[in-house]
Design a protein around this motif. Structure first.
Motif, PDB file in Angstrom:
ATOM      1  N   GLN A 104      -2.832   1.072   3.132  1.00 31.11           N
ATOM      2  CA  GLN A 104      -3.345   2.353   2.691  1.00 31.11           C
ATOM      3  C   GLN A 104      -4.361   2.912   3.684  1.00 31.11           C
ATOM      4  O   GLN A 104      -4.580   4.112   3.719  1.00 31.11           O
ATOM      5  CB  GLN A 104      -3.971   2.212   1.302  1.00 31.11           C
ATOM      6  N   GLN A 127      -2.985   6.248   3.217  1.00 34.54           N
ATOM      7  CA  GLN A 127      -3.878   7.349   2.878  1.00 34.54           C
ATOM      8  C   GLN A 127      -4.725   7.787   4.069  1.00 34.54           C
ATOM      9  O   GLN A 127      -5.140   8.942   4.142  1.00 34.54           O
ATOM     10  CB  GLN A 127      -4.802   6.934   1.722  1.00 34.54           C
ATOM     11  N   GLY A 140       2.463   4.381   1.255  1.00 38.10           N
ATOM     12  CA  GLY A 140       1.186   4.467   0.544  1.00 38.10           C
ATOM     13  C   GLY A 140       0.008   4.752   1.435  1.00 38.10           C
ATOM     14  O   GLY A 140      -1.146   4.758   0.969  1.00 38.10           O
TER      15      GLY A 140
END
Length: 1008
Positions: A537, A561, A559
């Motif tokens: 992430q 970020q 996923g």
């Protein structure tokens, strides 16, 4: 002689008849017992051990499993504990009139405890602990006057503790722990003169501790931990000389512990008052209790030094004084070497100084956890630490410790967590640490360590988190580190001087969430195998010397970020695959040598989330870069700069002026945020972004339970197991910081059973060093009032909210708002009362939430802005009082208006923004036109008021239900009057609603 014979015959006949009558009655009673047990079995839906198979008509009930009888073949004991039975408790259990012992613990029973249990007047022991029982404690339990032990712990029982329990004069054990009980501790419990165990821990009990508990002269165990109890500890409790265990942890208690507690409570073996607000010093007399086993006083405001006497505590197993303000050296540690059974020692987060004594290695051989972090400890770590071979946790982080890491730490083979971060440790990392085969968390960041990462780290097959950042480590990263497939939380090697290429093995970190290799000297290409780290992430490789292309495989990290590859030597185009990363919130590719077209979709739509500075060959907004060579484009860029410089000069003057104003405003706002957050730290434990990140599984969208104007709310579980709701503010939204400040200020000093409890807050930086702010509340499992009104939430039987439930919710909310208006100093105005901001807990207790628009009513007129001056009408459409639209200031009368609209919605089921309200028609006008003669036309169609309903032991007729709804509407209409001065006050509203409830639901008479 004949007369004598006749008399004898008559006597024998009478005795025979009596015997026959007794036998007949006994047989009938046994038959009743059998029917009661069969009825009990009929409500069991699962019997995995098949224990109840013996309950049949072919064998006597006294031979049934779990059943024991007395001499009259009556059931005296029913023992079904630990059989994993599922079902509910049959009310017919009350027919077992000779029952003395009832053991139902450690099963899966649901539903309420039958009220009929009060008929078991011979019952001595009732144990239904560790089930899933709901409802309230039956008030008529007090009719079981022979009870000696009641254990209902570890269930989901709600409501208040019945005040009538004082009638159980023989009661010795009362255990109601780990439920959802609310309200105060009844003072009448002080009349239970035989009580030796009182356990009310882990509930939501509120109010002060009754001084009447000091009357319990035989009390040995007192457990009140994890509640919302307030005030000081009554002095009478310190006079209970029979006390063996005294636990008050995790409440809101304050005051000082008496210095002579050890003399007044001579039998004390456990004293726990941690997680409160106690002041003063550690009582010296506590160390005179030579038999004491557990002392937990952490997370308070204790000052002074550690008193002498620890050397006498031979039976001590736990000593926790962490998170206080203790000022002392570590000389007292030597005294603890006599505590040969010590398992837990916590002295962290104090003001302790000096060096670690060599005698630390002489502490108990069974010591499992040693917390010393967050102090001012200096000097070296003594080699004797290696003798504590039972340690599973050793935390010395954030001190002033210097010198090298002793290789003897490698002897602590049971160690799961090692924290040495934030010190001044130097030298190389000992290879012997590789012997810690059970280690799961290793933190050595922010030190002065040199040399290479030991190859022995590849032995950490259970490692979840490794942080060696901010040191002076050199050479290549051992390949073995990238093969640690157990790594799931963090691998942070940033801010070192590591060299070499990224190996292909990096793809084996498929479960890793955060990978930070930034600020090193890494070179070579970014291997395609990074795309196999599909749990990532956060990925940062910035400030290195990485070459070549950005791998297209990064598009596989669904996923992801945050991606930071800035300040490298990357070339080529930006992969189109990055457009597909829907979770990506930050992309930093600046200071490279990228070229070609910049993608337009996905994260690239958000200019504030993408950093591409100093990549001169990138093309923005063009369909193709093929018309010009890179050198020609650079020349064009220079000419363009020269042409527009003059124009920009004048513009810059204006921009600088505006920027200065905005900067000053932002500084003021940020200071206010910091001040408020700092003030809250004294009242709530702070959590880090990392903990919230882990609690929500990386803010997984599946854990998002709602979104509002200023952010999203996630369900999460903190590391102590508490289920919470985490409100994450979107700081990019205008007003979000003000919302955070407003919510903190409003909740700083408020405390009420009908206000959602603020557990903690977080004001820090996220993994990308962006500002992060979140408020952490208790989790409300039954959703919002809006969910119930709209039918999105229902009871297990499919029904919605009854008349009684709606009335009780209205009372709960009114009580909370009245408290904000009348009992807080200064008064608090919520400014956004509506059904979506009223949440319901597991017991359907309503609590007001979301104080993001709240205002404190200060006396200074200059502080009270009008709505016009703030340029924003406070509230939600449909609930905003009319005066706010004309510049009126937020006021308590405004809250009353919003409450009135919500009350109308609660009764009618109609939203004030319903599409049917057009042409000047509103919810208030629609209801007022039907009131009172045609009230039934506007009542929620979900409500069936034609049938009799039951509430506890009361029967409520349709007429009473309708009268209740009419009265609620009348109160609501008095709240939504156009003129603020003519509206009711919240205190009047509350009193009227409580009067309605009193008339509707009569309290049942207790039959003894």
């Amino acid at each position: 002689m004949t007369m004598c014979f006749s008399s004898t015959l008559s006597l024998l006949t009478t005795l025979a008849f009596a015997s026959l009558l007794f036998t007949t009655c006994s047989s009938l009673d046994s038959l009743n017992d059998k029917e009661a047990l069969l009825s009990f079995r009929s409500m069991i839906t699962s019997d995995p051990t098949n224990t109840l198979s013996s309950w049949n008509n072919t064998s006597p009930i006294c031979r049934w499993a779990g059943v024991r009888c007395d001499r009259r073949d009556r059931v005296s004991t029913l023992d079904l504990h630990g059989l994993e039975l599922t079902g509910s408790i049959s009310p017919h259990i009350a027919n077992l009139s000779s029952l003395r012992f009832l053991y139902l613990q450690d099963n899966h029973f649901t539903g309420p405890i039958p009220g009929q249990i009060g008929s078991l007047t011979r019952l001595r022991v009732l144990n239904s602990s560790s089930n899933h029982l709901q409802g309230t404690i039956p008030p008529n339990l007090s009719a079981c006057v022979n009870l000696k032990a009641v254990d209902l712990s570890v269930n989901t029982i709600s409501g208040t503790i019945p005040t009538t329990l004082w009638m159980l004069s023989k009661l010795q054990v009362l255990n109601l722990a780990q439920n959802q009980l609310t309200g105060p501790i009844p003072t009448s419990i002080g009349n239970l003169s035989s009580l030796n165990t009182l356990n009310l821990g882990t509930n939501t009990l509120s109010g002060p501790i009754p001084r009447e508990l000091g009357h319990l002269k035989t009390l040995q165990q007192l457990q009140l931990s994890i509640n919302n109890l307030t005030g000081t500890v009554p002095p009478s409790l310190y006079n209970l000389s029979s006390l063996v265990s005294f636990a008050l942890a995790s409440n809101d208690l304050y005051g000082e512990v008496p210095s002579d507690i050890g003399f007044r409570l001579p039998k004390l073996l456990a004293f726990h008052n941690c997680f409160n607000q106690f002041t003063g010093t550690i009582p010296p007399s506590l160390h005179n209790l030579t038999k004491i086993k557990s002392i937990r006083m952490s997370h308070n405001y204790l000052v002074g030094s550690v008193p002498p006497g620890l050397d006498k505590l031979h039976d001590l197993t736990m000593y926790n004084i962490g998170f206080n303000r203790i000022v002392d050296t570590l000389d007292f540690v030597a005294s603890l070497t006599n505590s040969t059974v010590l398992r837990y020692l916590a002295i962290d987060e104090n003001l302790l100084s000096g060096t670690i004594p060599e005698s630390i290695g002489d502490l108990s051989a069974g010591l499992s956890k040693l917390y010393m972090g967050g102090n001012r400890i200096s000097g070296k770590i003594p080699a004797s630490i290696g003798r504590l071979t039972s340690l599973t946790l050793l935390n010395m982080s954030h001190n002033l410790i210097s010198g090298e890491i002793p290789p003897e730490i490698g002897q602590l083979k049971q160690l799961r967590m090692l924290g040495l971060a934030g010190n001044r440790l130097s030298g190389e990392i000992p290879a012997s640490l590789g012997n810690l085969s059970l280690i799961t968390q290793l933190e050595m960041y922010e030190n002065e360590l040199v040399g290479r990462i030991p190859d022995s780290f590849s032995e950490f097959q259970l490692l979840l988190s490794l942080d060696l950042s901010s040191n002076h480590l050199e050479e290549a990263i051992p390949n073995g580190v990238f093969t640690l497939t157990s790594l799931t939380s963090l691998l942070n090697l940033s801010h070192n001087s590591l060299t070499g290429h990224l190996p292909q093995d990096i793809g084996m970190l498929g479960n890793l969430i955060v990978l930070d290799l930034s600020n090193n000297l890494l070179s070579g290409n970014i291997t395609d195998s990074v795309g196999q780290c599909k749990s990532l992430q956060v990925l940062s490789m910035s400030n290195n010397s990485l070459l070549g292309l950005i791998p297209n495989s990064l598009g596989n990290l669904k996923g992801l970020q945050s991606l930071d590859l800035s300040s490298n030597r990357l070339v080529g185009s930006i992969p189109q695959s990055l457009e597909k990363l829907q979770a990506l919130q930050l992309l930093n590719l600046s200071f490279n040598d990228l070229d070609g077209n910049v993608p337009k979709e996905g994260v690239f739509r958000n200019r504030s989330a993408v950093y591409l500075e100093d990549n001169p060959n990138l093309c923005f907004g063009l369909s193709s870069c093929d018309g010009f060579s890179p050198s020609h484009r650079r020349k064009m860029a220079v000419h363009t700069v020269v042409i527009i410089t003059l124009a920009l000069f004048l513009s810059c003057l204006l921009i600088a002026g505006v920027g200065l104003i905005l900067f000053l405003k932002r500084r003021v706002r940020e200071k206010k945020v910091a001040d408020v957050a700092s003030a809250m730290k004294g009242q709530h434990r702070m959590v880090s972004y990392a903990e919230l990140y882990k609690a929500t599984e990386g803010f997984d969208p599946n854990n998002c339970v709602g979104a509002g104007s200023f952010g999203s709310v996630y369900k999460g579980i903190l590391r102590d197991g508490m289920e919470v709701a985490i409100k994450v503010l979107n700081l990019a939204t205008s007003g979000a910081s003000k919302s955070f400040v407003a919510e903190c200020e409003a909740l700083r000093n408020v405390r009420h059973r009908n206000l959602v409890k603020l557990v903690t807050l977080c004001s820090s930086l996220d993994f990308a060093n962006n500002d992060f702010r979140a408020l952490v509340y208790e989790f409300m499992s039954n959703g919002s009032l809006e969910d119930w009104i709209r039918g999105r939430k229902r009871r297990e039987d499919g029904a919605g909210l009854s008349v009684v439930a709606r009335l009780e919710i209205a009372i709960d909310v009114a009580g909370a708002v009245d408290y904000l208006h009348s009992d807080c100093e200064p008064s608090v105005v919520h400014c956004d009362l509506k059904p979506s901001n009223v949440l319901l807990d597991a017991g359907m207790c309503a609590k007001v939430a979301d104080f993001g628009l709240a205002r404190l009513l200060l006396n200074e007129a200059s502080v009270q802005d009008s709505v016009t001056s703030t340029q924003r009408i406070k509230g939600s459409i449909g609930y905003i009082p009319p005066e706010y639209g004309f510049g009126g200031k937020p006021s308590t009368q405004g809250d009353v208006y919003s409450y009135g609209v919500m009350l109308l919605e609660l009764v009618t089921g109609k939203s004030p923004t319903d599409e049917s309200f057009v042409g000047g028609l509103s919810l208030e006008k629609w209801v007022r036109a039907a009131f009172p003669n045609r009230t039934s036309e506007v009542i929620d169609t979900e409500l069936d008021v034609t049938n009799v309903i039951r509430s506890g032991a009361c029967t409520i007729s349709p007429e009473k239900q309708l009268m209740c709804l009419v009265s609620m509407i009348q109160i609501a209409l008095c709240c939504v009057l156009e003129s603020p001065e003519t509206r009711s006050s919240m205190r009047d509203v509350l009193h009227h609603l409580e009067s309605i409830k009193e008339a509707l639901v009569k309290k049942p008479q207790i039959v003894v």
